[in-house]
Scaffold this active site. Structure first.
Site, PDB file in Angstrom:
ATOM      1  N   LYS A 156       0.827  -1.214   0.000  1.00  6.99           N
ATOM      2  CA  LYS A 156       0.000   0.000   0.000  1.00  6.99           C
ATOM      3  C   LYS A 156       0.859   1.260   0.000  1.00  6.99           C
ATOM      4  CE  LYS A 156      -1.992  -1.106   3.923  1.00  6.99           C
ATOM      5  NZ  LYS A 156      -1.360  -2.428   4.147  1.00  6.99           N
ATOM      6  N   ARG A 186      -9.745   0.755   8.762  1.00  9.25           N
ATOM      7  CA  ARG A 186      -9.345  -0.628   9.014  1.00  9.25           C
ATOM      8  C   ARG A 186     -10.404  -1.391   9.781  1.00  9.25           C
ATOM      9  NH1 ARG A 186      -3.453   0.312   8.646  1.00  9.25           N
ATOM     10  NH2 ARG A 186      -2.385  -1.675   8.773  1.00  9.25           N
ATOM     11  N   ARG A 201      11.331  -5.665   5.244  1.00  9.18           N
ATOM     12  CA  ARG A 201      11.109  -4.242   4.950  1.00  9.18           C
ATOM     13  C   ARG A 201      12.127  -3.380   5.697  1.00  9.18           C
ATOM     14  NH1 ARG A 201       5.186  -2.048   5.293  1.00  9.18           N
ATOM     15  NH2 ARG A 201       5.154  -3.325   7.185  1.00  9.18           N
ATOM     16  N   ARG A 209      11.229  -1.329  11.093  1.00 10.08           N
ATOM     17  CA  ARG A 209      10.132  -0.911  11.958  1.00 10.08           C
ATOM     18  C   ARG A 209      10.024  -1.835  13.155  1.00 10.08           C
ATOM     19  NH1 ARG A 209       4.917   0.033   8.162  1.00 10.08           N
ATOM     20  NH2 ARG A 209       3.989  -1.144   9.879  1.00 10.08           N
ATOM     21  N   ARG A 249      -0.602  -9.208  12.978  1.00 11.95           N
ATOM     22  CA  ARG A 249      -1.238  -8.180  12.144  1.00 11.95           C
ATOM     23  C   ARG A 249      -2.054  -8.811  11.021  1.00 11.95           C
ATOM     24  NH1 ARG A 249       4.118  -5.447  11.040  1.00 11.95           N
ATOM     25  NH2 ARG A 249       3.085  -4.180   9.474  1.00 11.95           N
TER      26      ARG A 249
HETATM   27  P1  ADP Z   1       2.186  -1.850   3.231  1.00 10.10           P
HETATM   28  O1  ADP Z   1       2.153  -0.342   3.248  1.00 10.10           O
HETATM   29  O2  ADP Z   1       0.990  -2.429   2.545  1.00 10.10           O
HETATM   30  O3  ADP Z   1       2.426  -2.458   4.567  1.00 10.10           O
HETATM   31  P2  ADP Z   1       4.792  -1.568   1.850  1.00 10.10           P
HETATM   32  O4  ADP Z   1       4.516  -0.704   0.668  1.00 10.10           O
HETATM   33  O5  ADP Z   1       5.524  -0.964   2.987  1.00 10.10           O
HETATM   34  O6  ADP Z   1       3.426  -2.278   2.328  1.00 10.10           O
HETATM   35  O7  ADP Z   1       5.595  -2.861   1.320  1.00 10.10           O
HETATM   36  C1  ADP Z   1       5.978  -3.920   2.216  1.00 10.10           C
HETATM   37  C2  ADP Z   1       7.362  -4.441   1.809  1.00 10.10           C
HETATM   38  O8  ADP Z   1       7.269  -5.133   0.553  1.00 10.10           O
HETATM   39  C3  ADP Z   1       8.414  -3.351   1.605  1.00 10.10           C
HETATM   40  O9  ADP Z   1       9.661  -3.849   2.010  1.00 10.10           O
HETATM   41  C4  ADP Z   1       8.376  -3.082   0.092  1.00 10.10           C
HETATM   42  O10 ADP Z   1       9.637  -2.615  -0.399  1.00 10.10           O
HETATM   43  C5  ADP Z   1       8.057  -4.468  -0.456  1.00 10.10           C
HETATM   44  N1  ADP Z   1       7.198  -4.414  -1.659  1.00 10.10           N
HETATM   45  C6  ADP Z   1       6.241  -3.506  -1.973  1.00 10.10           C
HETATM   46  N2  ADP Z   1       5.650  -3.785  -3.153  1.00 10.10           N
HETATM   47  C7  ADP Z   1       6.247  -4.938  -3.609  1.00 10.10           C
HETATM   48  C8  ADP Z   1       6.075  -5.742  -4.770  1.00 10.10           C
HETATM   49  N3  ADP Z   1       5.165  -5.437  -5.712  1.00 10.10           N
HETATM   50  N4  ADP Z   1       6.858  -6.836  -4.900  1.00 10.10           N
HETATM   51  C9  ADP Z   1       7.791  -7.155  -3.940  1.00 10.10           C
HETATM   52  N5  ADP Z   1       7.990  -6.430  -2.820  1.00 10.10           N
HETATM   53  C10 ADP Z   1       7.226  -5.335  -2.641  1.00 10.10           C
HETATM   54  P1  ADP Z   2       0.914  -2.128   7.668  1.00  7.76           P
HETATM   55  O1  ADP Z   2      -0.092  -1.914   6.576  1.00  7.76           O
HETATM   56  O2  ADP Z   2       2.215  -2.664   7.171  1.00  7.76           O
HETATM   57  O3  ADP Z   2       0.364  -2.936   8.801  1.00  7.76           O
HETATM   58  P2  ADP Z   2       0.637   0.606   8.800  1.00  7.76           P
HETATM   59  O4  ADP Z   2       1.754   1.552   8.823  1.00  7.76           O
HETATM   60  O5  ADP Z   2      -0.560   0.933   7.969  1.00  7.76           O
HETATM   61  O6  ADP Z   2       1.301  -0.765   8.361  1.00  7.76           O
HETATM   62  O7  ADP Z   2       0.117   0.344  10.283  1.00  7.76           O
HETATM   63  C1  ADP Z   2       0.997   0.064  11.342  1.00  7.76           C
HETATM   64  C2  ADP Z   2       0.200  -0.045  12.648  1.00  7.76           C
HETATM   65  O8  ADP Z   2      -0.388   1.234  12.963  1.00  7.76           O
HETATM   66  C3  ADP Z   2      -0.958  -1.014  12.660  1.00  7.76           C
HETATM   67  O9  ADP Z   2      -0.558  -2.346  12.935  1.00  7.76           O
HETATM   68  C4  ADP Z   2      -1.840  -0.423  13.767  1.00  7.76           C
HETATM   69  O10 ADP Z   2      -1.307  -0.737  15.047  1.00  7.76           O
HETATM   70  C5  ADP Z   2      -1.660   1.080  13.561  1.00  7.76           C
HETATM   71  N1  ADP Z   2      -2.676   1.607  12.636  1.00  7.76           N
HETATM   72  C6  ADP Z   2      -2.454   2.146  11.410  1.00  7.76           C
HETATM   73  N2  ADP Z   2      -3.607   2.525  10.836  1.00  7.76           N
HETATM   74  C7  ADP Z   2      -4.599   2.209  11.724  1.00  7.76           C
HETATM   75  C8  ADP Z   2      -6.029   2.321  11.709  1.00  7.76           C
HETATM   76  N3  ADP Z   2      -6.689   2.839  10.650  1.00  7.76           N
HETATM   77  N4  ADP Z   2      -6.704   1.895  12.803  1.00  7.76           N
HETATM   78  C9  ADP Z   2      -6.065   1.380  13.871  1.00  7.76           C
HETATM   79  N5  ADP Z   2      -4.741   1.221  13.936  1.00  7.76           N
HETATM   80  C10 ADP Z   2      -4.001   1.626  12.874  1.00  7.76           C
END
Ligand code: ADP
Ligand code: ADP
Ligand code: ZN
Length: 214
Positions: free
Chosen positions: A13, A88, A127, A160, A171
């Protein structure tokens, strides 16, 4: 463009959000980034959020809805925005509908970046993020030019706190129980556009642009 991007943790995302917000020239609103900034600045919000985030649990709805509501009232959101990682829960989605209807605006689309859960722990554990500019890398799938250093700004890359294997597994379970129901919610509203997130980053982005042009 008023957009949401949703998907399992690690689906890509944030990575796609950077491309989308540049392309459509709209602000990127990531609740995860807002919470991480609050933790870094040691604010009251940060103290509250940290306990939940470290466990892989969701921050309570009333806290999260409050910060998004405030953010959406800022002038840069007038002509559009991309919400990343919010809503979420169904309660957050209903609150968002209310906030937008009070402003007499509507969502244009909800993008679901679909990736099977099996590969996501590896994506999260590998990541790395820039501690200065927030750019995202992966130790196998999206390497920086120099190991451990941000291509954009030369700062150190860090992991992170919630990207450990056990927190990642939590998660994913939280996603299934609390966030997955949003797909049906937005499908019913005719807004849902699902793209295959298990392809190279620029292929995913091409599919997103195609989905938004329809
Ligand atoms: P999210 O915001 O949904 O948690 P991220 O954009 O931070 O996801 O991506 C999670 C991890 O996967 C990061 O280390 C990123 O560099 C990697 N990543 C993102 N998109 C891709 C993809 N299309 N293929 C492989 N790895 C990816
Ligand atoms: P990812 O998509 O990789 O889980 P985010 O950066 O979106 O990462 O979220 C990291 C953490 O921040 C979540 O696991 C949660 O604890 C908190 N968080 C983020 N967005 C929300 C939301 N909309 N509602 C509740 N908690 C959230
Ligand atoms: Zn950087």
């Amino acid at each position: 463009m008023r957009l949401l991007i949703t998907g399992r943790p690690g689906a890509g995302k944030g990575t796609q959000a950077v491309n989308i917000t540049k392309f459509y020239n709209i602000p990127h609103i990531s609740t995860g980034d807002m919470f991480r900034a609050a933790i870094k600045n040691q604010t009251a919000l940060g103290m509250t959020a940290k306990g939940y985030m470290d466990k892989g649990a969701l921050v309570p709805d009333e806290v999260t809805i409050g910060i998004v509501k405030e953010r959406l009232l800022e002038p840069d959101c007038k002509n559009g925005f991309l919400l990343d990682g919010f809503p979420r829960t169904i309660a957050q989605a209903e609150a968002l509908d209310k906030i937008l209807s009070e402003q007499n605006v509507k969502l244009d689309a909800v993008l679901d970046v679909n990736v099977a859960r099996e590969i996501l722990v590896r994506r999260m554990v590998g990541r790395r993020v820039c501690k200065t500019c927030g750019a995202t890398y992966h130790i196998e799938f999206n390497k920086p030019k120099t190991e451990g250093i941000c291509d954009n700004c030369g700062s150190a890359l860090i992991q992170r706190a919630d990207d450990t294997e056990s927190t990642a597994v939590n998660r994913l379970a939280v996603y299934d129980s609390q966030t997955a129901p949003l797909l049906a919610y937005y499908e019913k509203q005719g807004l849902l556009k699902t793209v295959n997130g298990d392809q190279p980053v620029d292929h995913v982005f091409a599919d997103i642009k195609l989905a938004l042009s329809k």
